[in-house]
Design an enzyme around this catalytic site. Structure first.
Site, mmCIF file in Angstrom:
data_model
loop_
_atom_site.group_PDB
_atom_site.id
_atom_site.type_symbol
_atom_site.label_atom_id
_atom_site.label_comp_id
_atom_site.label_asym_id
_atom_site.label_seq_id
_atom_site.Cartn_x
_atom_site.Cartn_y
_atom_site.Cartn_z
ATOM 1 N N PRO A 1 -7.799 -12.495 2.160
ATOM 2 C CA PRO A 1 -8.946 -12.578 3.072
ATOM 3 C C PRO A 1 -10.194 -12.042 2.377
ATOM 4 O O PRO A 1 -10.118 -11.105 1.585
ATOM 5 C CB PRO A 1 -8.547 -11.662 4.230
ATOM 6 C CG PRO A 1 -7.066 -11.500 4.119
ATOM 7 C CD PRO A 1 -6.739 -11.608 2.660
ATOM 8 N N LYS A 2 -11.348 -12.650 2.665
ATOM 9 C CA LYS A 2 -12.617 -12.133 2.142
ATOM 10 C C LYS A 2 -13.198 -11.178 3.182
ATOM 11 O O LYS A 2 -13.439 -11.570 4.320
ATOM 12 C CB LYS A 2 -13.591 -13.262 1.837
ATOM 13 C CG LYS A 2 -14.808 -12.790 1.038
ATOM 14 C CD LYS A 2 -15.677 -13.943 0.605
ATOM 15 C CE LYS A 2 -16.751 -13.458 -0.381
ATOM 16 N NZ LYS A 2 -17.534 -12.313 0.105
ATOM 17 N N ILE A 3 -13.412 -9.938 2.771
ATOM 18 C CA ILE A 3 -13.869 -8.898 3.690
ATOM 19 C C ILE A 3 -15.395 -8.857 3.698
ATOM 20 O O ILE A 3 -16.037 -8.815 2.642
ATOM 21 C CB ILE A 3 -13.301 -7.527 3.275
ATOM 22 C CG1 ILE A 3 -11.766 -7.588 3.165
ATOM 23 C CG2 ILE A 3 -13.731 -6.451 4.267
ATOM 24 C CD1 ILE A 3 -11.065 -7.974 4.443
#
Length: 282
Positions: free
Chosen positions: A24-26
């Site tokens: 996931p890209k935070i």
């Protein structure tokens, strides 16, 4: 110690591949956590020190270490980029103490560059991940990013459904290099909106965007700073006949030109975050 971070290239579309892991890209800001001779220092990707701003992260590991990750705040609607920017910009001790209580951060670690005096950057990513997984985090404000192997498109669909920022695909055998690399690729979960262009900057490129409010009247929605050269040429040829006035910074237009923009999300102020013009609408 600071090391220039490895930066992401951009993939046009979500993809799956057995040679990649996907994370996931935070939606926070990049943070390098350095512990040298027991002393902790925190840096942004541009080597701006921000140790003071995040006291909840000043918890020591058992051994000296250099970590790469993202610092983020979570709110009622999930990860809140504006909140972490408020944390980052706070400079006065009393304000930092107040925000630490009301808007605590989480440091989401995705890579380990040094540990126990050993440089790990020449190890394959998947091996660095194994080392990272075996290290105990010093408090509840630290976490390690989860990842999946191969199934990028399925992960991206989860990010879309959860209204998260997107995903990152990384080659399993990638070494850590201090530059932008195609071995790490981001795929952004863009939002889309149609806007009216109501003016443009006189100096650097930028178009004033507006959207209808609840009553149907146009309200400002930010400045579009990204558009192709062909689209810019088309816009300026149409805009000459629409000028209604100007000041030192802007030329103002009758709202007759519409465009479609992709953007990260809406700010709480009602402004578009990082709008990119994808096309002009007839």
């Amino acid at each position: 110690m600071f090391i220039d971070p490895m930066l992401l290239s951009t993939a046009d579309n979500p993809f799956s591949h057995s040679n990649y892991i996907f994370e996931p890209k935070i939606d926070g800001h990049r943070l390098m956590f350095s512990q040298t001779n027991g002393r902790i220092r925190l840096y942004t990707r541009h080597e701006t020190e921000c140790t003071q701003q995040y006291p909840e992260l000043l918890a020591p590991f058992d051994h000296d270490i250099l970590l790469d990750g993202e610092v983020a705040c979570t709110g009622p609607d999930g990860v809140d980029f504006e909140e972490v920017m408020i944390r980052f910009k706070a400079k006065k001790d009393h304000r930092i103490k107040e925000l630490t209580a009301t808007s605590p951060v989480t440091y989401v670690v995705f890579d380990i560059l040094q540990y126990k005096g050993e440089d790990l950057r020449k190890l394959p990513l998947i091996q660095r991940k194994e080392i990272l997984a075996g290290i105990s985090m010093p408090n509840q404000h630290f976490g390690v990013i989860p990842f999946v192997e191969g199934a990028g498109e399925a992960l991206f669909n989860q990010m879309v459904n959860r209204k998260l920022e997107g995903m990152v695909g990384k080659r399993k055998n990638s070494l850590y290099v201090s530059r932008r690399s195609p071995a790490w690729q981001k795929v952004i979960n863009w939002s889309y909106a149609d806007v009216f262009i109501t003016g443009y900057r006189k100096e650097e490129f930028g178009w004033l965007a507006a959207v209808p409010d609840e009553s149907g009247r146009l309200r400002p929605a930010g400045i579009v700073e990204y558009a192709t050269q062909a689209t810019r040429k088309e816009f300026y040829s149409k805009s000459r006949a629409l000028v209604t006035g100007e000041d030192k910074k802007f030329v103002y237009l009758s709202p007759a030109i519409r465009g479609r923009v992709k953007f990260r999300n809406w700010f709480k102020s009602g402004m578009l975050r990082t709008p990119v013009l994808t096309e002009l609408i007839e």
